[in-house]
Scaffold this motif. Structure first.
Motif, short mmCIF file in Angstrom:
data_model
loop_
_atom_site.label_atom_id
_atom_site.label_comp_id
_atom_site.label_asym_id
_atom_site.label_seq_id
_atom_site.Cartn_x
_atom_site.Cartn_y
_atom_site.Cartn_z
N GLY A 152 -3.81 0.15 -11.06
CA GLY A 152 -2.97 -0.70 -10.23
C GLY A 152 -2.97 -0.37 -8.76
O GLY A 152 -1.99 -0.66 -8.06
N ASP A 154 -3.60 -0.80 -4.85
CA ASP A 154 -3.68 -2.01 -4.04
C ASP A 154 -5.03 -2.06 -3.33
O ASP A 154 -5.80 -1.10 -3.33
CB ASP A 154 -2.53 -2.12 -3.04
CG ASP A 154 -2.51 -1.00 -2.01
OD1 ASP A 154 -3.58 -0.47 -1.64
OD2 ASP A 154 -1.41 -0.64 -1.54
N ASP A 249 4.02 -3.70 -7.65
CA ASP A 249 3.69 -3.94 -9.05
C ASP A 249 4.21 -5.30 -9.50
O ASP A 249 5.28 -5.75 -9.07
CB ASP A 249 4.29 -2.84 -9.91
CG ASP A 249 3.99 -3.03 -11.38
OD1 ASP A 249 2.88 -2.66 -11.80
OD2 ASP A 249 4.86 -3.56 -12.10
N ASN A 251 5.64 -6.36 -12.12
CA ASN A 251 6.97 -6.40 -12.72
C ASN A 251 8.06 -6.37 -11.66
O ASN A 251 9.07 -7.08 -11.77
CB ASN A 251 7.12 -5.23 -13.69
CG ASN A 251 6.15 -5.31 -14.85
OD1 ASN A 251 6.09 -6.30 -15.55
ND2 ASN A 251 5.39 -4.24 -15.05
N GLU A 252 7.87 -5.55 -10.65
CA GLU A 252 8.85 -5.47 -9.55
C GLU A 252 8.92 -6.79 -8.79
O GLU A 252 10.02 -7.28 -8.47
CB GLU A 252 8.46 -4.33 -8.60
CG GLU A 252 9.36 -4.21 -7.39
CD GLU A 252 8.90 -3.13 -6.43
OE1 GLU A 252 9.22 -3.23 -5.22
OE2 GLU A 252 8.22 -2.18 -6.87
N THR A 275 -0.21 -8.83 -5.79
CA THR A 275 0.45 -7.83 -6.61
C THR A 275 -0.57 -6.85 -7.21
O THR A 275 -1.78 -7.07 -7.13
CB THR A 275 1.22 -8.49 -7.76
OG1 THR A 275 0.31 -9.19 -8.60
CG2 THR A 275 2.28 -9.45 -7.23
N THR A 276 -0.05 -5.80 -7.80
CA THR A 276 -0.90 -4.87 -8.54
C THR A 276 -0.45 -4.84 -9.99
O THR A 276 0.70 -5.13 -10.31
CB THR A 276 -0.81 -3.45 -7.95
OG1 THR A 276 0.56 -3.01 -7.95
CG2 THR A 276 -1.35 -3.43 -6.53
N VAL A 277 -1.39 -4.49 -10.87
CA VAL A 277 -1.12 -4.44 -12.31
C VAL A 277 -1.69 -3.15 -12.88
O VAL A 277 -2.85 -2.82 -12.63
CB VAL A 277 -1.75 -5.64 -13.04
CG1 VAL A 277 -1.47 -5.55 -14.54
CG2 VAL A 277 -1.22 -6.96 -12.50
N VAL A 278 -0.87 -2.41 -13.62
CA VAL A 278 -1.36 -1.23 -14.34
C VAL A 278 -1.79 -1.69 -15.73
O VAL A 278 -0.99 -2.25 -16.49
CB VAL A 278 -0.27 -0.15 -14.45
CG1 VAL A 278 -0.79 1.04 -15.25
CG2 VAL A 278 0.18 0.28 -13.06
N ARG A 288 -3.79 -10.85 -12.43
CA ARG A 288 -2.48 -10.54 -11.86
C ARG A 288 -1.62 -11.79 -11.68
O ARG A 288 -0.40 -11.74 -11.80
CB ARG A 288 -2.63 -9.79 -10.55
CG ARG A 288 -3.34 -10.55 -9.45
CD ARG A 288 -3.42 -9.77 -8.14
NE ARG A 288 -4.14 -10.54 -7.13
CZ ARG A 288 -5.44 -10.44 -6.91
NH1 ARG A 288 -6.17 -9.59 -7.61
NH2 ARG A 288 -6.02 -11.18 -5.99
#
Length: 377
Positions: A152, A154, A249, A251-252, A275-278, A288
């Motif tokens: 995740g 950036d 992230d 979710n945030e 956004t970023t995704v783990v 994403r």
């Protein structure tokens, strides 16, 4: 979500994309500036074909040019014998990316004394072309990219890591240029629109060089969002929010956007960024934007006053053929499996089954992502 609501949201998104298309953006810049005809042209990125198309006809058919873009992005484009055009891999670089990077370095280094190079740079250049430092292997490059995407990171962090192992990123490519002048036109897919980050700095100015250098960002997320605002206002929609704030992230971001809209007044909410995704160990099929759309849909379950669209301006969300997805209060519960899809990073499969995916095909640009929401109580 009614057909009319989907049509409104899609029209707003397409207005944004049209405002930052590669050909339109380059043509507009050339027409507004006293641009001198270059002696050599480089175009690299997912928007390379469209940006090249925006140049004056006599430039495109006469000047030696080297063009690199993503697989399936050349389409039916036709070029003269003066143009070398190839497709390579994205988002994970491969041997074709390395061959393209070596050829790019040879092309730029081969420009003679007194030459004038024009570079057209857009998102994707980081993966599409690479020439590694001597102590770095192709396996190292692939492993670095996969690890950065999975954890995740950036785009700024990913590109910093790429620059550290590259012999052509971070201004190193133009350090090989022996000519007189370089003009860079860039489409930005990064926060702050810095050429040192766009494409991992493949078009950045070399340190300590005395060549003439100019760089202009011809399209950005801000331009796209303003196009959404103008189109919405033209059809009588009130603008509540217009912000480039999707830099965290997924979710945030989903929780924050859902809260802002649900407690806010009726009207249009426009967000931009990336956004970023783990990713889990064995991720499913998703991107994403589809993950963000489904996560927001979870927060707004059963609401009847919200409709939304989340999509990438390049027309490709992660490893899928979708740009993103529509959502409303029914999207998450329309059929079983939404929670599992989010947990396994398989949002694309769920959204395809529910008919909420947005398919545009390659758009000829990339200025990160857009999230557009309409609240009507």
């Amino acid at each position: 979500m009614t057909i009319a609501q989907r049509k409104t949201l899609l029209n707003l998104f397409l207005a944004a994309v049209s405002s930052v298309k590669g050909d339109i953006s380059v043509r507009k810049w050339v027409s507004r500036h006293d641009a001198q005809c270059p002696t050599h042209i480089v175009a690299v990125g997912k928007a390379a074909t469209a940006m090249f198309r925006g140049l004056p006809d006599d430039w495109r058919i006469k000047i030696p040019a080297y063009l690199v873009t993503k697989t399936d992005h050349l389409g039916n484009a036709e070029f003269g014998s003066n143009v070398e055009a190839i497709e390579t891999s994205h988002p994970i670089p491969d041997q074709s990316s390395l061959k393209a990077g070596t050829r790019l370095l040879d092309f730029v280094a081969g420009c003679p004394t007194g030459s004038h190079l024009m570079m057209l740079v857009s998102a994707g250049a980081s993966s599409l072309v690479e020439h590694l430092k001597p102590d770095v292997s192709s396996a190292d490059l692939v492993a670095l990219t996969k690890a950065a995407l999975a954890e995740g990171a950036d785009i700024g962090e990913i590109n910093k890591r790429r620059q550290a192992i590259s012999a052509i990123k971070g201004g190193r490519l133009l350090a090989s240029f022996k000519g007189q002048q370089v003009d860079v036109l860039a489409i930005s897919d990064v926060a702050g629109d810095s050429i040192s980050i766009i494409g991992s700095g493949v078009g950045a100015a070399p340190e300590g060089s005395d060549i003439g250098y100019n760089c202009s960002v011809v399209a950005s997320n801000a331009v796209a969002r303003e196009a959404v605002v103008r189109r919405a206002q033209s059809i009588g929609i009130k603008i509540i929010s217009n912000q480039e704030s999707m830099y965290a992230d997924v979710n945030e971001i989903a929780a924050r956007i859902a809260n802002e809209i649900t407690v806010g007044p009726d009207g249009l909410y426009v967000y931009g960024g990336e956004t970023t995704v783990v990713l889990p160990k064995n991720p499913g099929k998703g991107g994403r934007n589809q993950a963000l759309a489904l996560e927001i849909a979870r927060h707004v379950r059963n609401r009847t006053d919200l409709t939304g669209l989340v999509a990438g301006t390049d027309g490709t969300d992660g490893p899928t053929n979708a740009a993103g997805a529509f959502l409303d209060g029914d999207s998450f519960s329309s059929e079983p499996g939404a929670e599992d899809a989010l947990r396994s990073a398989d949002s694309a499969s769920f959204l395809a089954r529910t008919g909420n995916q947005i398919i545009t095909g390659p758009t000829g640009t990339n200025v990160m992502d857009l999230a557009i929401f309409l609240k009507q109580s």
